[in-house]
Enzyme design. Structure first.
Site, PDB file in Angstrom:
ATOM      1  N   THR A  12       0.832  -1.205   0.000  1.00 58.70           N
ATOM      2  CA  THR A  12       0.000   0.000   0.000  1.00 58.70           C
ATOM      3  C   THR A  12       0.865   1.253   0.000  1.00 58.70           C
ATOM      4  O   THR A  12       1.952   1.266   0.608  1.00 58.70           O
ATOM      5  CB  THR A  12      -0.941   0.022   1.222  1.00 58.70           C
ATOM      6  N   SER A  70      -2.035   3.085  10.624  1.00 68.20           N
ATOM      7  CA  SER A  70      -3.096   2.248  11.193  1.00 68.20           C
ATOM      8  C   SER A  70      -2.475   0.874  11.391  1.00 68.20           C
ATOM      9  O   SER A  70      -1.442   0.564  10.776  1.00 68.20           O
ATOM     10  CB  SER A  70      -4.313   2.143  10.260  1.00 68.20           C
ATOM     11  N   TYR A  92      -3.585  -1.759  10.240  1.00 69.52           N
ATOM     12  CA  TYR A  92      -3.619  -2.393   8.914  1.00 69.52           C
ATOM     13  C   TYR A  92      -2.403  -1.975   8.085  1.00 69.52           C
ATOM     14  O   TYR A  92      -1.673  -2.815   7.561  1.00 69.52           O
ATOM     15  CB  TYR A  92      -4.917  -2.035   8.164  1.00 69.52           C
ATOM     16  N   HIS A  93      -2.206  -0.633   7.952  1.00 70.65           N
ATOM     17  CA  HIS A  93      -1.094  -0.184   7.108  1.00 70.65           C
ATOM     18  C   HIS A  93       0.238  -0.720   7.650  1.00 70.65           C
ATOM     19  O   HIS A  93       1.141  -1.062   6.882  1.00 70.65           O
ATOM     20  CB  HIS A  93      -1.079   1.347   7.030  1.00 70.65           C
ATOM     21  N   LYS A 147       1.238  -4.151   6.474  1.00 69.55           N
ATOM     22  CA  LYS A 147       1.854  -4.175   5.134  1.00 69.55           C
ATOM     23  C   LYS A 147       3.346  -3.825   5.222  1.00 69.55           C
ATOM     24  O   LYS A 147       4.156  -4.318   4.437  1.00 69.55           O
ATOM     25  CB  LYS A 147       1.153  -3.179   4.214  1.00 69.55           C
TER      26      LYS A 147
HETATM   27  O1  USQ Z   1     -15.679   9.290   3.971  1.00 72.78           O
HETATM   28  C1  USQ Z   1     -14.461   9.461   3.951  1.00 72.78           C
HETATM   29  C2  USQ Z   1     -13.553   8.392   3.768  1.00 72.78           C
HETATM   30  C3  USQ Z   1     -12.202   8.668   3.770  1.00 72.78           C
HETATM   31  N1  USQ Z   1     -11.759   9.949   3.943  1.00 72.78           N
HETATM   32  C4  USQ Z   1     -10.304  10.217   3.915  1.00 72.78           C
HETATM   33  O2  USQ Z   1      -9.819   9.744   2.683  1.00 72.78           O
HETATM   34  C5  USQ Z   1      -8.484   9.272   2.803  1.00 72.78           C
HETATM   35  C6  USQ Z   1      -8.412   7.875   2.211  1.00 72.78           C
HETATM   36  O3  USQ Z   1      -9.183   7.013   3.015  1.00 72.78           O
HETATM   37  P1  USQ Z   1      -9.834   5.673   2.416  1.00 72.78           P
HETATM   38  O4  USQ Z   1     -10.753   5.113   3.432  1.00 72.78           O
HETATM   39  O5  USQ Z   1     -10.374   5.930   1.058  1.00 72.78           O
HETATM   40  O6  USQ Z   1      -8.542   4.761   2.177  1.00 72.78           O
HETATM   41  P2  USQ Z   1      -7.550   4.092   3.210  1.00 72.78           P
HETATM   42  O7  USQ Z   1      -8.112   3.931   4.562  1.00 72.78           O
HETATM   43  O8  USQ Z   1      -6.249   4.822   3.107  1.00 72.78           O
HETATM   44  O9  USQ Z   1      -7.374   2.627   2.644  1.00 72.78           O
HETATM   45  C7  USQ Z   1      -7.622   2.271   1.276  1.00 72.78           C
HETATM   46  O10 USQ Z   1      -6.558   2.706   0.484  1.00 72.78           O
HETATM   47  C8  USQ Z   1      -5.256   2.170   0.885  1.00 72.78           C
HETATM   48  C9  USQ Z   1      -4.250   2.788  -0.053  1.00 72.78           C
HETATM   49  S1  USQ Z   1      -3.518   4.220   0.610  1.00 72.78           S
HETATM   50  O11 USQ Z   1      -4.578   5.147   1.028  1.00 72.78           O
HETATM   51  O12 USQ Z   1      -2.771   3.800   1.786  1.00 72.78           O
HETATM   52  O13 USQ Z   1      -2.677   4.799  -0.379  1.00 72.78           O
HETATM   53  C10 USQ Z   1      -5.309   0.663   0.791  1.00 72.78           C
HETATM   54  O14 USQ Z   1      -4.093   0.127   1.243  1.00 72.78           O
HETATM   55  C11 USQ Z   1      -6.447   0.121   1.629  1.00 72.78           C
HETATM   56  O15 USQ Z   1      -6.557  -1.284   1.481  1.00 72.78           O
HETATM   57  C12 USQ Z   1      -7.765   0.767   1.215  1.00 72.78           C
HETATM   58  O16 USQ Z   1      -8.826   0.322   2.028  1.00 72.78           O
HETATM   59  C13 USQ Z   1      -8.154   9.333   4.284  1.00 72.78           C
HETATM   60  O17 USQ Z   1      -7.388  10.464   4.518  1.00 72.78           O
HETATM   61  C14 USQ Z   1      -9.503   9.456   4.966  1.00 72.78           C
HETATM   62  O18 USQ Z   1      -9.466  10.145   6.182  1.00 72.78           O
HETATM   63  C15 USQ Z   1     -12.639  11.005   4.115  1.00 72.78           C
HETATM   64  O19 USQ Z   1     -12.236  12.156   4.259  1.00 72.78           O
HETATM   65  N2  USQ Z   1     -13.967  10.720   4.114  1.00 72.78           N
END
Ligand code: USQ
Length: 481
Positions: free
Chosen positions: A232, A267, A269-270, A273
């Site tokens: 990730t 997190s 989770y992260h 990885k």
């Molecule tokens: O309703 C929402 C949902 C999310 N966010 C924000 O959007 C960002 C991304 O959150 P997300 O829930 O879309 O993604 P994330 O939790 O980071 O995890 C997802 O994206 C990761 C890639 S990355 O984000 O780490 O590049 C993957 O590893 C995970 O498996 C996948 O679930 C965060 O800052 C979160 O706070 C909002 O503002 N509002």
């Protein structure tokens, strides 16, 4: 984690030339057989028995012949064997029933790879436990595979079981003999890992031990096999310098070295990885494993060429606050008239990609394998957006469709920088031929229309977040998260 449903029975080869499937203590000469469960328990038309190098036998059930033979796509899945014959590359997709895994398994099958899916179906169980559901109704894995066979004539072998159970994984490896393993089989939600202590422990155990088992299986049974592991972008966090692809060259006190890029995951989770990446890097060095770590960004979209072929092949689309990711959630929120939930200031910037590019990137990684002993890292995303930018794009696209879209600022349930520098490199997959589907008005239109089509299935109670990074405790939380 419980071993849910792996199926091994035994073939008694001592008795006659007929096939007798028995339990182990009924056999005088037992040979274990891992069943392709999805297909073999439907009405079997034909069983074929193949002797393998390893003295294993695999039973293949040709599935019930159903309707249309599909058009054969251009096959990129074949390889030349030493005698010059063309054989199909075998790819095991671990986690092949999930959002990215299902789309990838079908794509690779369509491209001529011989595909097997290994999955313990636990993603479906999480939904039951938390009272969640995909926006789209999804078929059972068995129906999915049968439907794929009926539409395309292509078999996908299915091994239902838990890769944390090494005996199960070993049998699957020995039976399928993969040339490449694509490993999506992890608990992939940051909020899920932050619900309570038991979910944090589960996530790290499941992900780290599962990956360790895959590494041991490659070493023991298939040392040439290329591991394509889903990492990730979140492993890097949000440093105040450019993010490189896996490694950074540093000069310190007059000496220079190229070192793993610093990891600042945010997190449990992260962090799982990050731990995986270290284990993989070590085994590449120590045992000569060949591995590609795909540091993927946030995926959006739902349709791929293959999943769009039939309603039984439709992919899942999560919009809840535990498994739903930002852009997909915003589209569903817009469709049902819920204000878009921007957490905190909304300056959180991440790399994003279309699910059609996820499947393309994995195919590219498999077609261009790492060398023995090489640990490669590719940053797998195509564009960067802040949460505020996504909300603005969805608002504009919604207006075109006559939807009134509002945005609210939700107190941030996570601990993360809300305004920060972000500039991550992502050139290696492009250099290998990735042709990105950039986020366009038409994609947003189709995602919004898709969400509108299924909006009656939306449970609006699942939209607001209730998992707090700060309030996580040891007490089990059993109610909907
Ligand atoms: O309703 C929402 C949902 C999310 N966010 C924000 O959007 C960002 C991304 O959150 P997300 O829930 O879309 O993604 P994330 O939790 O980071 O995890 C997802 O994206 C990761 C890639 S990355 O984000 O780490 O590049 C993957 O590893 C995970 O498996 C996948 O679930 C965060 O800052 C979160 O706070 C909002 O503002 N509002």
């Amino acid at each position: 984690m419980a071993h849910l449903l792996s199926t091994t029975c035994y073939l008694d080869v001592s008795s006659s030339n007929k096939l007798h499937f028995k339990s182990i203590n009924q056999c005088s000469t037992p040979i274990p057989i891992s069943f392709n469960m999805g297909i073999s328990f439907s009405p079997l038309k034909k069983l074929s028995l193949q002797r393998k190098k390893s003295a294993q036998y695999v039973v293949r059930a040709s599935a019930v012949s159903m309707s249309q033979e599909a058009k054969t796509q251009n096959d990129s899945g074949s390889q030349q064997s030493t005698d010059g014959a063309s054989t199909r590359k075998k790819v095991m997709v671990i986690g092949g029933d999930g959002y990215c895994g299902w789309a990838t398994a079908l794509h690779l099958s369509n491209k001529g790879y011989e595909v097997s899916i290994v999955d313990n179906l636990i993603r479906r169980l999480f939904d039951h436990q938390l009272g969640l559901d995909s926006l789209t109704p999804i078929s059972s894995i068995h129906n999915r595979i049968r439907r794929w066979k009926s539409l395309t004539g292509k078999d996908i072998q299915l091994f239902v079981g838990d890769i944390c159970d090494f005996d199960f994984l070993a049998e699957a490896f020995k039976s399928f003999e993969p040339d490449a393993v694509v490993h999506f089989g992890e608990q992939r939600s940051a909020p899920y890992s932050m619900i309570d202590r038991s979910r944090a422990v589960f996530t790290q155990h499941n992900n780290v031990i599962g990956t360790l088992n895959v590494l041991f299986a490659i070493k023991e049974f298939r040392e040439e096999c290329h591991l394509v592991k889903l990492g990730t972008m979140g492993e890097y966090g949000t440093p105040n310098i450019d993010i490189e692809e896996g490694f950074i060259t540093i000069t310190h006190n007059g000496r220079t070295d190229t070192l793993p890029y610093p990891k600042q995951a945010s997190s449990f989770y992260h962090l799982s990885k990050v731990h995986d990446s270290h284990n993989i890097a070590f085994t590449c060095k120590a045992w000569g494993i060949r591995a590609t770590d795909l540091n993927q960004g946030v995926v959006y979209g739902v349709r791929t060429d293959e999943t769009a072929m039939h309603e039984d092949l439709v992919n899942r689309l999560d919009y809840d606050a535990v498994f739903g990711t930002a852009l997909n959630r915003f589209c569903v929120q817009a469709a049902v008239g819920h204000p878009l939930t921007v957490y905190g200031k909304g300056g959180q910037t991440r790399g994003y990609l279309d699910i059609r590019d996820t499947v393309q990137c994995v195919e590219i990684a498999i077609a261009n394998p790492a060398n023995p002993g090489e640990f490669r890292v590719f940053n797998q995303f195509t564009e960067q957006f802040s949460v505020n930018e996504l909300a603005a794009l969805v608002t504009k696209a919604g207006e075109k469709l006559g939807l009134e879209v509002k945005t609210i600022s939700v107190p941030n349930p996570r601990v993360e920088a809300e305004e920060h520098y972000y500039n991550a490199k992502h050139t290696k997959l492009i250099e290998l031929g990735l042709q990105p589907h950039l986020l366009s008005d038409s994609l947003l239109d189709s995602l919004l229309n898709f969400a509108v089509q299924y909006k009656d299935r939306v449970d609006t109670k699942q939209i607001m977040p209730s998992v707090s990074w700060k309030k996580i405790g040891a007490k089990p939380k059993t109610v909907a998260a």
